[in-house]
Design a protein around this motif. Structure first.
Motif, PDB file in Angstrom:
ATOM      1  N   ILE A 154       0.911  -1.057  -0.026  1.00 38.61           N
ATOM      2  CA  ILE A 154      -0.081  -0.033   0.006  1.00 38.61           C
ATOM      3  C   ILE A 154       1.078   1.243  -0.159  1.00 38.61           C
ATOM      4  O   ILE A 154       1.862   1.386   0.926  1.00 38.61           O
ATOM      5  CB  ILE A 154      -0.966  -0.199   1.221  1.00 38.61           C
ATOM      6  N   ASP A 155       0.694   2.235  -1.046  1.00 35.86           N
ATOM      7  CA  ASP A 155       1.482   3.330  -1.147  1.00 35.86           C
ATOM      8  C   ASP A 155       0.681   4.538  -0.188  1.00 35.86           C
ATOM      9  O   ASP A 155       1.400   5.198   0.170  1.00 35.86           O
ATOM     10  CB  ASP A 155       1.472   3.959  -2.477  1.00 35.86           C
ATOM     11  N   ASN A 156      -0.602   4.543  -0.252  1.00 37.66           N
ATOM     12  CA  ASN A 156      -1.467   5.683   0.411  1.00 37.66           C
ATOM     13  C   ASN A 156      -2.733   5.355   0.501  1.00 37.66           C
ATOM     14  O   ASN A 156      -3.346   4.319  -0.048  1.00 37.66           O
ATOM     15  CB  ASN A 156      -1.211   6.988  -0.297  1.00 37.66           C
ATOM     16  N   ILE A 157      -3.395   5.801   1.674  1.00 37.92           N
ATOM     17  CA  ILE A 157      -4.679   5.496   1.941  1.00 37.92           C
ATOM     18  C   ILE A 157      -5.415   6.965   2.302  1.00 37.92           C
ATOM     19  O   ILE A 157      -4.816   7.838   2.596  1.00 37.92           O
ATOM     20  CB  ILE A 157      -4.923   4.750   3.319  1.00 37.92           C
ATOM     21  N   TYR A 158      -6.162   7.226   1.017  1.00 34.52           N
ATOM     22  CA  TYR A 158      -7.020   8.695   0.917  1.00 34.52           C
ATOM     23  C   TYR A 158      -8.360   8.609   1.528  1.00 34.52           C
ATOM     24  O   TYR A 158      -8.809   7.525   1.450  1.00 34.52           O
ATOM     25  CB  TYR A 158      -7.297   8.877  -0.613  1.00 34.52           C
ATOM     26  N   VAL A 159      -8.685   9.553   2.077  1.00 29.30           N
ATOM     27  CA  VAL A 159      -9.900   9.708   2.851  1.00 29.30           C
ATOM     28  C   VAL A 159     -10.520  10.972   2.118  1.00 29.30           C
ATOM     29  O   VAL A 159     -10.027  12.052   2.197  1.00 29.30           O
ATOM     30  CB  VAL A 159      -9.951  10.237   4.326  1.00 29.30           C
ATOM     31  N   LYS A 160     -11.546  10.861   1.541  1.00 28.87           N
ATOM     32  CA  LYS A 160     -12.485  11.836   0.751  1.00 28.87           C
ATOM     33  C   LYS A 160     -13.797  12.225   1.442  1.00 28.87           C
ATOM     34  O   LYS A 160     -14.489  11.423   1.589  1.00 28.87           O
ATOM     35  CB  LYS A 160     -12.560  11.552  -0.625  1.00 28.87           C
ATOM     36  N   GLY A 161     -14.131  13.365   1.740  1.00 29.59           N
ATOM     37  CA  GLY A 161     -15.212  13.717   2.607  1.00 29.59           C
ATOM     38  C   GLY A 161     -15.246  13.846   4.038  1.00 29.59           C
ATOM     39  O   GLY A 161     -14.191  13.490   4.780  1.00 29.59           O
ATOM     40  N   ILE A 165      -7.792   3.006  -1.196  1.00 29.39           N
ATOM     41  CA  ILE A 165      -6.413   2.352  -1.055  1.00 29.39           C
ATOM     42  C   ILE A 165      -5.881   2.088  -2.239  1.00 29.39           C
ATOM     43  O   ILE A 165      -6.164   1.751  -3.205  1.00 29.39           O
ATOM     44  CB  ILE A 165      -6.775   0.957  -0.278  1.00 29.39           C
ATOM     45  N   LYS A 166      -4.556   3.025  -2.336  1.00 32.85           N
ATOM     46  CA  LYS A 166      -3.714   3.041  -3.414  1.00 32.85           C
ATOM     47  C   LYS A 166      -2.648   1.967  -3.371  1.00 32.85           C
ATOM     48  O   LYS A 166      -1.662   2.260  -2.346  1.00 32.85           O
ATOM     49  CB  LYS A 166      -3.145   4.510  -3.866  1.00 32.85           C
ATOM     50  N   PRO A 167      -2.597   0.905  -4.226  1.00 36.85           N
ATOM     51  CA  PRO A 167      -1.352  -0.048  -3.888  1.00 36.85           C
ATOM     52  C   PRO A 167      -0.399   0.822  -4.551  1.00 36.85           C
ATOM     53  O   PRO A 167      -0.397   1.821  -5.527  1.00 36.85           O
ATOM     54  CB  PRO A 167      -1.868  -0.921  -4.974  1.00 36.85           C
ATOM     55  N   VAL A 168       0.941   0.161  -4.460  1.00 40.62           N
ATOM     56  CA  VAL A 168       2.018   0.831  -4.924  1.00 40.62           C
ATOM     57  C   VAL A 168       2.252   0.823  -6.164  1.00 40.62           C
ATOM     58  O   VAL A 168       2.679   1.793  -7.068  1.00 40.62           O
ATOM     59  CB  VAL A 168       3.314   0.064  -4.452  1.00 40.62           C
ATOM     60  N   PHE A 212      -3.872   5.375  -9.459  1.00 28.70           N
ATOM     61  CA  PHE A 212      -5.177   5.697  -8.637  1.00 28.70           C
ATOM     62  C   PHE A 212      -5.537   4.762  -7.957  1.00 28.70           C
ATOM     63  O   PHE A 212      -5.306   3.375  -8.227  1.00 28.70           O
ATOM     64  CB  PHE A 212      -6.125   6.057  -9.563  1.00 28.70           C
ATOM     65  N   PRO A 213      -6.283   4.769  -6.841  1.00 28.83           N
ATOM     66  CA  PRO A 213      -7.072   3.706  -6.087  1.00 28.83           C
ATOM     67  C   PRO A 213      -7.990   2.878  -7.112  1.00 28.83           C
ATOM     68  O   PRO A 213      -8.675   3.616  -7.593  1.00 28.83           O
ATOM     69  CB  PRO A 213      -7.695   4.287  -4.916  1.00 28.83           C
ATOM     70  N   PRO A 214      -7.991   1.467  -7.185  1.00 29.05           N
ATOM     71  CA  PRO A 214      -8.972   0.940  -8.066  1.00 29.05           C
ATOM     72  C   PRO A 214     -10.399   0.857  -7.476  1.00 29.05           C
ATOM     73  O   PRO A 214     -10.511   1.341  -6.079  1.00 29.05           O
ATOM     74  CB  PRO A 214      -8.390  -0.420  -8.247  1.00 29.05           C
ATOM     75  N   ARG A 243     -10.443   7.829  -8.707  1.00 27.90           N
ATOM     76  CA  ARG A 243     -10.322   6.170  -8.697  1.00 27.90           C
ATOM     77  C   ARG A 243     -10.592   5.900  -9.888  1.00 27.90           C
ATOM     78  O   ARG A 243     -11.195   6.508 -10.782  1.00 27.90           O
ATOM     79  CB  ARG A 243     -11.378   5.709  -7.630  1.00 27.90           C
ATOM     80  N   TRP A 244      -9.759   4.628 -10.154  1.00 33.18           N
ATOM     81  CA  TRP A 244      -9.856   4.165 -11.479  1.00 33.18           C
ATOM     82  C   TRP A 244     -11.080   3.222 -11.784  1.00 33.18           C
ATOM     83  O   TRP A 244     -11.486   2.748 -10.727  1.00 33.18           O
ATOM     84  CB  TRP A 244      -8.599   3.231 -11.657  1.00 33.18           C
TER      85      TRP A 244
END
Length: 153
Positions: free
Chosen positions: A91-98, A106-109, A113-115, A151-152
């Protein structure tokens, strides 16, 4: 490996994207039909409309086939979303929107974009789930970013 937590989550809604794609392609088709004298714009309009149609078909397929409610399990060294296990080092990054009903991505390495399959919102115990996810990301040294993300499909 013992469970730290298991939470009911839902997939983010695709309806706003679906309606915007239908609306934009409809306007584009009407506009290209009225301006038949410009060949380059006509071809561009048809190509863009075909792209929008493909996206609409993908979105309709996702709305119909993908289950709305799934389960996320947080383990000491990984996260299991539905049936897909992602190790912490992948995991490269965890995004929180809102803010009110946050969407987590959850964005894999190896992704830009997060799938879509790794995006979700907590349902029942939202505060507890977010608190546990934040603590898990801290303990595994994963960056948690509170910002909008794409997101993808």
């Amino acid at each position: 490996m013992e469970n730290i937590g298991a939470y009911k989550v839902s997939r983010p809604s695709l309806m706003s994207l679906l309606f915007s794609m239908i609306f934009s392609s409809g306007i584009l088709l009407l506009n290209t039909r009225n301006n038949m004298e410009y060949n380059v714009l006509l071809y561009f309009g048809y190509i863009w409309s075909a792209f929008c149609l493909i996206v609409v078909i993908i979105l309709l397929y996702r709305i119909i086939t993908i289950r709305k409610f799934i389960e996320v399990r947080i383990l000491p060294d990984s996260i299991i979303v539905e049936n897909k296990e992602i190790q912490a080092n992948q995991i490269d990054n965890i995004y929180v929107k809102g803010y009110f009903i946050p969407v987590i991505g959850i964005k894999p390495v190896d992704h830009k974009f997060p799938p879509y399959r790794l995006c979700f919102s907590f349902l029942d115990e939202e505060y507890k789930g977010m608190k546990e996810l934040t603590a898990w990301a801290e303990s595994n040294q994963i960056k948690l970013s509170k910002k909008r993300f794409m997101r993808w499909l």
